[in-house]
Motif scaffolding. Sequence first.
Motif: not given
Length: 212
Positions: A51-73
């Motif tokens: 029942g998920i209706e919202r859409r993800a915001k357009t963002t740029e993914i970097e497949y790196s640990r540093a990028w993931i670690d910088a993401r909010p909880p």
Amino acid sequence: MRRFLPAILAVFMLTSAAPAEIASGQAGDPDTKARFGQTLFSGTKLKALLGIERRAKTTEIEYSRAWIDARPPVKARGAEWQCLAEALYFEARGESTKGQFAVAEVILNRVDDDYYPASLCDVVNQGTGRKYQCQFTYTCDGLSDKIREPQAYERVGKVARLMMDGAPRELTSGATHYHTKAVSPSWSRKFKRTATIGVHHFYRQPTRVSQN
């Protein structure tokens, strides 16, 4: 770090199949980027189920640990998120970020395939309770499933949330199976490999044609 048993490192059991079209794959590249936010899922089955209706915001993914670690909880969790996060933790926490996204793709691809269960938890737990007949080794190897590396769990949890929110599935070309390089399950000689990322080979199960 992995908890695979040597004899059953192949994650998925063989299912009936015919040859599939082969697609090339790339090894892990921490600088690879992708864009998402157009639709929640490539299919509609899981979206309708949750029942998920919202859409993800357009963002740029970097497949790196540093990028993931910088993401909010991760704030939006829930049972389905937990199932995917735990699968990534036990199956791929030692892999590169790209490898973790690739394993998540396989699980979501199965959810979207009518041949498999229609939710993340049901896909992850398919066959659980029948020792060595489960789809994911950690669910039936008899070992404790306690999370002992909270930082690694938070990291893969972010990957899980991004994938559930509509991150692209373009690393494995629709793969529904994978195994480590250390083994060669019988089905790997019948399915066509679509990618190799880190220690895993990925495969797409051939299209099944119903018999009338």
